[in-house]
Motif scaffolding. Structure first.
Motif, mmCIF file in Angstrom:
data_model
loop_
_atom_site.group_PDB
_atom_site.id
_atom_site.type_symbol
_atom_site.label_atom_id
_atom_site.label_comp_id
_atom_site.label_asym_id
_atom_site.label_seq_id
_atom_site.Cartn_x
_atom_site.Cartn_y
_atom_site.Cartn_z
ATOM 1 N N TYR A 196 0.828 -1.206 0.000
ATOM 2 C CA TYR A 196 0.000 0.000 0.000
ATOM 3 C C TYR A 196 0.863 1.257 0.000
ATOM 4 O O TYR A 196 1.833 1.366 0.746
ATOM 5 N N TYR A 235 0.384 5.734 -0.301
ATOM 6 C CA TYR A 235 -0.585 6.808 -0.120
ATOM 7 C C TYR A 235 0.070 8.158 -0.412
ATOM 8 O O TYR A 235 1.260 8.340 -0.182
ATOM 9 N N TYR A 292 -0.661 12.068 0.837
ATOM 10 C CA TYR A 292 -1.384 12.989 1.707
ATOM 11 C C TYR A 292 -0.899 14.411 1.429
ATOM 12 O O TYR A 292 0.226 14.629 1.022
ATOM 13 N N LEU A 297 -3.548 15.942 8.118
ATOM 14 C CA LEU A 297 -3.142 15.227 6.910
ATOM 15 C C LEU A 297 -4.409 14.732 6.217
ATOM 16 O O LEU A 297 -5.225 14.040 6.827
ATOM 17 N N SER A 332 2.354 1.214 3.742
ATOM 18 C CA SER A 332 1.992 0.289 4.807
ATOM 19 C C SER A 332 2.053 -1.136 4.274
ATOM 20 O O SER A 332 1.917 -1.375 3.067
ATOM 21 N N GLU A 333 2.249 -2.055 5.195
ATOM 22 C CA GLU A 333 2.416 -3.445 4.801
ATOM 23 C C GLU A 333 1.089 -4.053 4.348
ATOM 24 O O GLU A 333 0.027 -3.475 4.542
ATOM 25 N N SER A 334 1.170 -5.202 3.779
ATOM 26 C CA SER A 334 -0.017 -5.843 3.219
ATOM 27 C C SER A 334 -0.845 -6.555 4.263
ATOM 28 O O SER A 334 -1.948 -6.964 3.991
ATOM 29 N N GLY A 393 -1.789 -7.013 8.696
ATOM 30 C CA GLY A 393 -1.648 -6.414 10.011
ATOM 31 C C GLY A 393 -2.304 -5.057 10.095
ATOM 32 O O GLY A 393 -3.047 -4.639 9.219
ATOM 33 N N ALA A 394 -2.044 -4.356 11.166
ATOM 34 C CA ALA A 394 -2.673 -3.063 11.410
ATOM 35 C C ALA A 394 -2.194 -2.034 10.414
ATOM 36 O O ALA A 394 -1.155 -2.172 9.780
ATOM 37 N N ASN A 395 -2.964 -1.012 10.285
ATOM 38 C CA ASN A 395 -2.711 0.012 9.285
ATOM 39 C C ASN A 395 -1.661 0.999 9.763
ATOM 40 O O ASN A 395 -1.939 2.176 9.913
ATOM 41 N N TYR A 412 -9.251 1.587 15.554
ATOM 42 C CA TYR A 412 -7.801 1.721 15.618
ATOM 43 C C TYR A 412 -7.470 3.195 15.726
ATOM 44 O O TYR A 412 -7.934 4.012 14.914
ATOM 45 N N ASP A 467 -0.150 3.460 19.583
ATOM 46 C CA ASP A 467 -1.494 3.248 19.037
ATOM 47 C C ASP A 467 -2.297 2.385 20.001
ATOM 48 O O ASP A 467 -1.758 1.726 20.886
ATOM 49 N N ARG A 522 -6.066 -0.062 20.257
ATOM 50 C CA ARG A 522 -7.207 -0.664 19.587
ATOM 51 C C ARG A 522 -8.381 -0.698 20.546
ATOM 52 O O ARG A 522 -8.222 -0.644 21.760
ATOM 53 N N VAL A 579 -10.305 1.930 10.743
ATOM 54 C CA VAL A 579 -10.566 0.519 10.997
ATOM 55 C C VAL A 579 -9.245 -0.242 10.948
ATOM 56 O O VAL A 579 -8.420 -0.007 10.051
ATOM 57 N N ASP A 580 -9.050 -1.122 11.899
ATOM 58 C CA ASP A 580 -7.793 -1.852 12.015
ATOM 59 C C ASP A 580 -7.730 -2.946 10.961
ATOM 60 O O ASP A 580 -7.992 -4.109 11.226
ATOM 61 N N ASN A 581 -7.388 -2.537 9.754
ATOM 62 C CA ASN A 581 -7.326 -3.489 8.671
ATOM 63 C C ASN A 581 -6.327 -2.970 7.659
ATOM 64 O O ASN A 581 -6.318 -1.787 7.359
ATOM 65 N N ALA A 582 -5.486 -3.826 7.168
ATOM 66 C CA ALA A 582 -4.433 -3.405 6.254
ATOM 67 C C ALA A 582 -5.007 -2.628 5.079
ATOM 68 O O ALA A 582 -5.965 -3.053 4.451
ATOM 69 N N GLY A 583 -4.421 -1.485 4.841
ATOM 70 C CA GLY A 583 -4.801 -0.688 3.682
ATOM 71 C C GLY A 583 -5.952 0.254 3.918
ATOM 72 O O GLY A 583 -6.189 1.139 3.107
ATOM 73 N N ASN A 584 -6.680 0.106 5.000
ATOM 74 C CA ASN A 584 -7.784 1.039 5.209
ATOM 75 C C ASN A 584 -7.280 2.422 5.573
ATOM 76 O O ASN A 584 -6.257 2.569 6.223
ATOM 77 N N MET A 585 -8.002 3.420 5.178
ATOM 78 C CA MET A 585 -7.552 4.777 5.342
ATOM 79 C C MET A 585 -7.767 5.269 6.763
ATOM 80 O O MET A 585 -8.782 4.975 7.386
ATOM 81 N N LEU A 586 -6.799 6.026 7.223
ATOM 82 C CA LEU A 586 -6.930 6.710 8.495
ATOM 83 C C LEU A 586 -7.407 8.133 8.255
ATOM 84 O O LEU A 586 -7.058 8.754 7.268
ATOM 85 N N PHE A 640 -7.153 11.805 9.961
ATOM 86 C CA PHE A 640 -6.297 12.485 10.925
ATOM 87 C C PHE A 640 -6.985 13.694 11.534
ATOM 88 O O PHE A 640 -7.809 14.366 10.894
#
Lengths: 113, 113
Positions: free
Chosen positions: A31, A33, A35, A43, A94-96, A98-100, B32, B49, B51, B94-101, B103
């Motif tokens: 992933y 991004y 910003y 951001l 970010s990695e593929s 685990g947590a974001n 998250y 961080d 959860r 959401v605590d999931n790989a690739g999901n957007m945060l 800020f």
């Protein structure tokens, strides 16, 4: 900022000119991004990529396009720069799995006159 | 979508005092909540961080608390030092790989020696 390189780090351009910012990673993360950071706004996500040639829009995508032809490179293009696009742009990865958790680059400061 | 508000926007403390930064979020699906520290001229860096299955997390002088019912979370820094001076960002997602945060707007913390 290990593993992420943004270029150029600083750029001054004129309204109406095209601009491309480059993000290069050596971490092989899936992933990527883009910003933008503006005072008081934190951001804000412009575009993101979840794989080669797989991209999607973020919160503030108008006036921007992206491309990802290789895992390691993610390009942000302003087709016709405007003064409202004066900002500091950050690339993140970010990695593929685990947590974001995001790892950010050092930023590219763009000034549009 | 998610909306994150952060307060205060600036905070000045005396070295050795504690500092508290607060954030509220709107989307009950968010689980998250990271905090990033940005030093001058650098990209943001994750410092801690939490959860949603945890109410509090501590790492040396920094701690984060989460109140899911009220939809707010806070960063606590004890025994502040001049090197803690930076801009701090909270985020929610959401605590999931690739999901957007999403800020918050950031807090500029100044620690006076």
């Amino acid at each position: 900022d290990a593993g992420i390189t943004q270029s150029p780090r600083h750029k001054v351009t004129e309204t109406g000119t095209p601009v491309t910012l480059r993000c290069h990673q050596t971490e092989n993360h899936r992933y990527m991004y883009w910003y933008r950071q503006d005072p008081g706004h934190g951001l804000r996500l412009i575009h993101y990529s979840y794989g080669v040639k797989d991209t999607d829009k973020g919160e503030v995508s108008d006036g921007y396009s992206v491309s990802r032809s290789k895992t390691e490179d993610f390009l942000l293009t302003l087709e016709s720069a405007t003064s409202s696009q004066t900002s500091v742009y950050f690339c993140a990865i970010s990695e593929s799995s685990g947590a974001n958790v995001l790892t950010f680059g050092a930023g590219s400061r763009l000034t549009v006159l | 979508g998610e909306n994150v508000e952060q307060h205060p926007s600036t905070l000045s403390v005396q070295e050795g005092d504690s500092a508290v930064i607060k954030c509220t979020y709107s989307d009950s699906a968010s689980n998250y909540f990271p905090w990033y520290k940005q030093e001058l001229g650098k990209g943001p860096q994750l410092i801690i961080d939490i959860r949603s299955n945890v109410g509090e997390k501590k790492d040396q002088r920094i701690a984060v608390t989460l109140n899911k019912t009220a939809k707010h979370f806070s960063l606590h820094i004890t025994e502040t030092q001049p090197e803690d001076s930076a801009v701090y960002f909270c985020a929610a997602g959401v605590d999931n790989a690739g999901n957007m945060l999403t800020f918050g707007g950031g807090t500029r913390l100044m620690v006076k020696p």
